[in-house]
Design a protein around this motif. Structure first.
Motif, mmCIF file in Angstrom:
data_model
loop_
_atom_site.group_PDB
_atom_site.id
_atom_site.type_symbol
_atom_site.label_atom_id
_atom_site.label_comp_id
_atom_site.label_asym_id
_atom_site.label_seq_id
_atom_site.Cartn_x
_atom_site.Cartn_y
_atom_site.Cartn_z
ATOM 1 N N LEU A 102 -6.309 6.993 -6.703
ATOM 2 C CA LEU A 102 -5.050 6.282 -6.914
ATOM 3 C C LEU A 102 -4.012 6.679 -5.879
ATOM 4 O O LEU A 102 -3.203 5.862 -5.448
ATOM 5 C CB LEU A 102 -4.507 6.578 -8.318
ATOM 6 C CG LEU A 102 -5.306 6.016 -9.492
ATOM 7 C CD1 LEU A 102 -4.634 6.412 -10.797
ATOM 8 C CD2 LEU A 102 -5.443 4.512 -9.403
ATOM 9 N N ASP A 103 -4.028 7.952 -5.485
ATOM 10 C CA ASP A 103 -3.028 8.448 -4.539
ATOM 11 C C ASP A 103 -3.357 8.093 -3.096
ATOM 12 O O ASP A 103 -2.466 7.849 -2.291
ATOM 13 C CB ASP A 103 -2.906 9.975 -4.652
ATOM 14 C CG ASP A 103 -2.423 10.410 -6.018
ATOM 15 O OD1 ASP A 103 -1.611 9.667 -6.600
ATOM 16 O OD2 ASP A 103 -2.857 11.466 -6.496
ATOM 17 N N ALA A 104 -4.652 8.091 -2.757
ATOM 18 C CA ALA A 104 -5.049 7.957 -1.361
ATOM 19 C C ALA A 104 -4.576 6.673 -0.688
ATOM 20 O O ALA A 104 -4.110 6.713 0.456
ATOM 21 C CB ALA A 104 -6.569 8.083 -1.239
ATOM 22 N N PRO A 105 -4.693 5.504 -1.328
ATOM 23 C CA PRO A 105 -4.204 4.299 -0.653
ATOM 24 C C PRO A 105 -2.732 4.393 -0.268
ATOM 25 O O PRO A 105 -2.344 3.971 0.822
ATOM 26 C CB PRO A 105 -4.438 3.194 -1.692
ATOM 27 C CG PRO A 105 -5.563 3.690 -2.519
ATOM 28 C CD PRO A 105 -5.362 5.175 -2.609
ATOM 29 N N LYS B 54 -12.598 -1.804 -0.417
ATOM 30 C CA LYS B 54 -13.827 -2.541 -0.725
ATOM 31 C C LYS B 54 -13.719 -3.213 -2.092
ATOM 32 O O LYS B 54 -14.190 -4.348 -2.271
ATOM 33 C CB LYS B 54 -15.020 -1.592 -0.677
ATOM 34 C CG LYS B 54 -16.361 -2.240 -0.978
ATOM 35 C CD LYS B 54 -16.673 -3.397 -0.025
ATOM 36 C CE LYS B 54 -16.909 -2.944 1.384
ATOM 37 N NZ LYS B 54 -17.329 -4.065 2.259
ATOM 38 N N LEU B 55 -13.110 -2.547 -3.041
ATOM 39 C CA LEU B 55 -12.897 -3.163 -4.352
ATOM 40 C C LEU B 55 -12.065 -4.431 -4.218
ATOM 41 O O LEU B 55 -12.384 -5.463 -4.824
ATOM 42 C CB LEU B 55 -12.212 -2.168 -5.290
ATOM 43 C CG LEU B 55 -11.720 -2.720 -6.634
ATOM 44 C CD1 LEU B 55 -12.886 -3.272 -7.439
ATOM 45 C CD2 LEU B 55 -10.987 -1.645 -7.416
ATOM 46 N N GLY B 56 -11.004 -4.366 -3.410
ATOM 47 C CA GLY B 56 -10.175 -5.546 -3.192
ATOM 48 C C GLY B 56 -10.960 -6.677 -2.552
ATOM 49 O O GLY B 56 -10.800 -7.855 -2.923
ATOM 50 N N GLN B 57 -11.841 -6.344 -1.600
ATOM 51 C CA GLN B 57 -12.662 -7.365 -0.956
ATOM 52 C C GLN B 57 -13.615 -8.026 -1.953
ATOM 53 O O GLN B 57 -13.767 -9.254 -1.970
ATOM 54 C CB GLN B 57 -13.456 -6.740 0.196
ATOM 55 C CG GLN B 57 -12.615 -6.268 1.376
ATOM 56 C CD GLN B 57 -13.452 -5.578 2.436
ATOM 57 O OE1 GLN B 57 -14.676 -5.527 2.359
ATOM 58 N NE2 GLN B 57 -12.785 -5.017 3.444
ATOM 59 N N LEU B 58 -14.265 -7.202 -2.771
ATOM 60 C CA LEU B 58 -15.213 -7.743 -3.749
ATOM 61 C C LEU B 58 -14.513 -8.662 -4.747
ATOM 62 O O LEU B 58 -15.025 -9.727 -5.102
ATOM 63 C CB LEU B 58 -15.910 -6.599 -4.487
ATOM 64 C CG LEU B 58 -16.863 -5.721 -3.666
ATOM 65 C CD1 LEU B 58 -17.323 -4.525 -4.487
ATOM 66 C CD2 LEU B 58 -18.067 -6.530 -3.181
ATOM 67 N N ARG B 59 -13.343 -8.233 -5.181
ATOM 68 C CA ARG B 59 -12.601 -9.037 -6.169
ATOM 69 C C ARG B 59 -12.093 -10.333 -5.547
ATOM 70 O O ARG B 59 -12.081 -11.391 -6.213
ATOM 71 C CB ARG B 59 -11.434 -8.212 -6.721
ATOM 72 C CG ARG B 59 -10.656 -8.919 -7.822
ATOM 73 C CD ARG B 59 -11.511 -9.104 -9.055
ATOM 74 N NE ARG B 59 -10.789 -9.840 -10.104
ATOM 75 C CZ ARG B 59 -10.730 -11.156 -10.189
ATOM 76 N NH1 ARG B 59 -11.366 -11.907 -9.291
ATOM 77 N NH2 ARG B 59 -10.054 -11.751 -11.161
ATOM 78 N N ALA B 60 -11.688 -10.276 -4.280
ATOM 79 C CA ALA B 60 -11.164 -11.471 -3.618
ATOM 80 C C ALA B 60 -12.255 -12.525 -3.427
ATOM 81 O O ALA B 60 -11.985 -13.727 -3.477
ATOM 82 C CB ALA B 60 -10.550 -11.097 -2.276
ATOM 83 N N HIS B 61 -13.505 -12.087 -3.212
ATOM 84 C CA HIS B 61 -14.592 -13.048 -3.013
ATOM 85 C C HIS B 61 -14.927 -13.809 -4.293
ATOM 86 O O HIS B 61 -15.495 -14.904 -4.230
ATOM 87 C CB HIS B 61 -15.839 -12.321 -2.492
ATOM 88 C CG HIS B 61 -15.683 -11.814 -1.097
ATOM 89 N ND1 HIS B 61 -16.527 -10.870 -0.546
ATOM 90 C CD2 HIS B 61 -14.767 -12.102 -0.137
ATOM 91 C CE1 HIS B 61 -16.141 -10.609 0.705
ATOM 92 N NE2 HIS B 61 -15.083 -11.348 0.973
ATOM 93 N N TYR C 73 -9.277 5.488 0.074
ATOM 94 C CA TYR C 73 -8.614 4.254 0.494
ATOM 95 C C TYR C 73 -9.635 3.151 0.702
ATOM 96 O O TYR C 73 -9.440 2.006 0.265
ATOM 97 C CB TYR C 73 -7.819 4.485 1.780
ATOM 98 C CG TYR C 73 -7.150 3.221 2.283
ATOM 99 C CD1 TYR C 73 -5.862 2.887 1.875
ATOM 100 C CD2 TYR C 73 -7.815 2.347 3.139
ATOM 101 C CE1 TYR C 73 -5.260 1.720 2.306
ATOM 102 C CE2 TYR C 73 -7.216 1.180 3.575
ATOM 103 C CZ TYR C 73 -5.944 0.867 3.158
ATOM 104 O OH TYR C 73 -5.348 -0.288 3.581
ATOM 105 N N MET C 74 -10.744 3.488 1.379
ATOM 106 C CA MET C 74 -11.750 2.475 1.670
ATOM 107 C C MET C 74 -12.472 2.017 0.400
ATOM 108 O O MET C 74 -12.922 0.874 0.313
ATOM 109 C CB MET C 74 -12.756 2.996 2.696
ATOM 110 C CG MET C 74 -12.132 3.194 4.070
ATOM 111 S SD MET C 74 -11.330 1.674 4.649
ATOM 112 C CE MET C 74 -10.082 2.340 5.752
ATOM 113 N N ARG D 236 -2.088 -4.313 1.663
ATOM 114 C CA ARG D 236 -3.349 -4.307 0.924
ATOM 115 C C ARG D 236 -3.404 -3.159 -0.073
ATOM 116 O O ARG D 236 -3.946 -3.305 -1.170
ATOM 117 C CB ARG D 236 -4.529 -4.238 1.893
ATOM 118 C CG ARG D 236 -4.813 -5.565 2.603
ATOM 119 C CD ARG D 236 -6.156 -5.538 3.307
ATOM 120 N NE ARG D 236 -6.204 -4.479 4.311
ATOM 121 C CZ ARG D 236 -5.743 -4.618 5.552
ATOM 122 N NH1 ARG D 236 -5.195 -5.765 5.926
ATOM 123 N NH2 ARG D 236 -5.817 -3.631 6.418
ATOM 124 N N ALA D 237 -2.872 -2.006 0.288
ATOM 125 C CA ALA D 237 -2.851 -0.875 -0.642
ATOM 126 C C ALA D 237 -2.039 -1.221 -1.882
ATOM 127 O O ALA D 237 -2.448 -0.935 -3.011
ATOM 128 C CB ALA D 237 -2.278 0.365 0.050
#
Length: 470
Positions: A173-176, A146-153, A141-142, A246-247
């Protein structure tokens, strides 16, 4: 095309790796596959190649072995992207690398979505500390968080993700979904109910049901743990909806056209079986698959000499040597014959025995053995070479060369058999998934531990099949 040929079939589409990483519309490359197939090395090599071709790249690894940091010459990687030195930046690119710190990423979420007092209460809560450090699915999940954070920046042109190893499912893919469902699920909502219903009336309304449930949960979880969970839930009340949101957003990001999945596998049956599962799962989840990277593929500089012909030549040489030895009557040239000619009990051929007719050699005197020439193996006796001289010295140079050639032919035959097995395994995959582009990476003679090795992997990733034949 022979069975020992290691090149791709003409019908198998070729994965144009440079076209993937050069495309400005490609913003995320996800390397996935089972453990031990070279995902981390592949991700790092892609990052180096993309940066040296002009893109601003960050590589996110989940690998705790720190191989990525070592290969990039960085003493330590952490949750903050660090610039990699030694990369050729003449094309305008840059390379950064980071390694996921699961707990720190979770802490950042808490600190970013709660006021200082509530954030401190959450971070110090024992249940939160256990959840953030090792709850099932938290790492995956993390990684997506973190991928979402990097892409958002929007600071990097390309994000290369090295996913956690997965044997039977795409856990990242399942964990989030799993963690988001847990944090936003019915169980948590029930535990939150006393905090959300205010006043005595609310507590009287829930008193009977909650006391029964709390008593049962206390027996299952322990009273202290239940209190920690309830305290955690109360503090996290304002954040639960954000986990699911966010997931879902990260999941949609992985499905977007700007994302490219690369399935990494070794040319082995189990690894390609896992790769086939990944391909099918990605298709079911509507994730954009770029292709398969077949890693550590063996080759030969003499592929025109088949295993069968090499073995036949080795056998012919061996038979010729045996024939020549039989004709010369020289057992010393044959180790087996020389061993058989020695008397049992380890007695040297020239040593005296109880037979009075045994020959007396020069180095046997009345007082015992006389050491001639300092005991060197070249000292002479009446029988020729001293007993200490190895029998193999009697072999002719031509016989030794023929033995060496036969051994090399057998080694070549073993290599060609490995190549043929890898080829059959790969062909089974391409027959099941003919639409999946494939790139082959020839095995390096040693481990990759620096930028030079990563560049070599990148060069091999981009080799065209017709160039490999040349």
């Amino acid at each position: 095309m022979t069975s020992d040929d290691t090149t791709l079939d003409a019908s198998a589409p070729w994965l144009e790796v440079d076209a993937v990483i050069d495309d400005p519309r490609t913003r995320i490359v996800v390397c996935c596959g089972s453990g031990g197939v070279g995902k981390t090395t592949t991700a790092a090599a892609l990052g180096v190649r993309a940066a040296e071709r002009g893109r601003k790249v960050v590589v996110l690894t989940i690998d705790p072995a720190r191989r990525l940091a070592q290969s990039m010459g960085i003493s330590e990687l952490d949750n903050v992207p660090r610039r990699v030195k030694g990369v050729d930046e003449t094309a305008g690119g840059e390379l950064h690398a980071m390694m996921l710190d699961m707990k720190r990423t979770f802490d950042e979420i808490v600190e970013g979505h709660a006021d200082a007092e509530r954030a401190r209460a959450i971070l110090e809560n024992p249940f939160y500390q256990s959840l953030s450090a090792g709850f099932a699915g938290t790492q995956e999940y993390m990684a997506m968080e973190k991928l979402g954070q990097l892409r958002a920046h929007d600071e990097w042109d390309l994000i290369v993700v090295d996913t956690p190893p997965s044997r039977s499912a795409l856990d990242f893919l399942d964990a989030p979904k799993r963690l988001g469902s847990f944090l936003d699920g019915k169980f948590i909502r029930i535990l939150m109910a006393p905090a959300k219903v205010g006043g005595r009336a609310g507590m009287k309304f829930l008193n009977v049901g909650m006391s029964m449930m709390t008593g049962t949960l206390s027996k299952l979880m322990g009273g202290q743990l239940l209190r920690d969970v309830q305290t955690f839930v109360a503090a996290m009340d304002t954040m639960f909806g954000g986990f699911r949101t966010r997931a879902d957003a990260t999941y949609r990001l992985l499905q977007a056209p700007g994302t490219a999945f690369l399935v990494v596998a070794a040319p082995e049956r189990d690894a390609l079986r896992e790769a086939a599962y990944f391909v099918e799962r990605l298709a079911a989840e509507q994730m954009p698959l770029a292709g398969l990277v077949l890693n550590r593929v063996h080759g030969s500089g003499a592929a025109q000499l088949s295993a069968e012909r090499a073995l036949a030549a080795a056998e012919a040489l061996t038979e010729t040597l045996v024939t020549e030895r039989d004709a010369d009557g020289d057992p010393a040239a044959d180790p087996d014959a020389a061993e058989a000619s020695r008397p049992s009990g380890g007695t040297a051929p020239n040593s005296p025995s109880d037979d009075p007719s045994s020959p007396v050699v020069e180095n046997l005197g009345p007082g015992g053995i006389v050491d001639l020439d300092g005991g060197k193996t070249g000292s002479r006796t009446a029988g020729g070479l001293s007993p200490a001289a190895p029998a193999e010295q009697a072999s002719s140079p031509s016989a030794s060369a023929a033995q060496l050639a036969a051994g090399l032919l057998r080694l070549h035959a073993e290599r060609m058999q490995v190549l043929a097995r890898e080829r059959r395994t790969r062909d089974r995959f391409t027959a099941l998934h003919p639409e999946v582009p494939v790139a082959q990476v020839a095995a390096l003679p040693g481990d990759v531990h620096d930028l030079t090795g990563l560049r070599a992997i990148g060069d091999r990733l981009a080799v065209r099949p017709d160039d490999a034949d040349a």
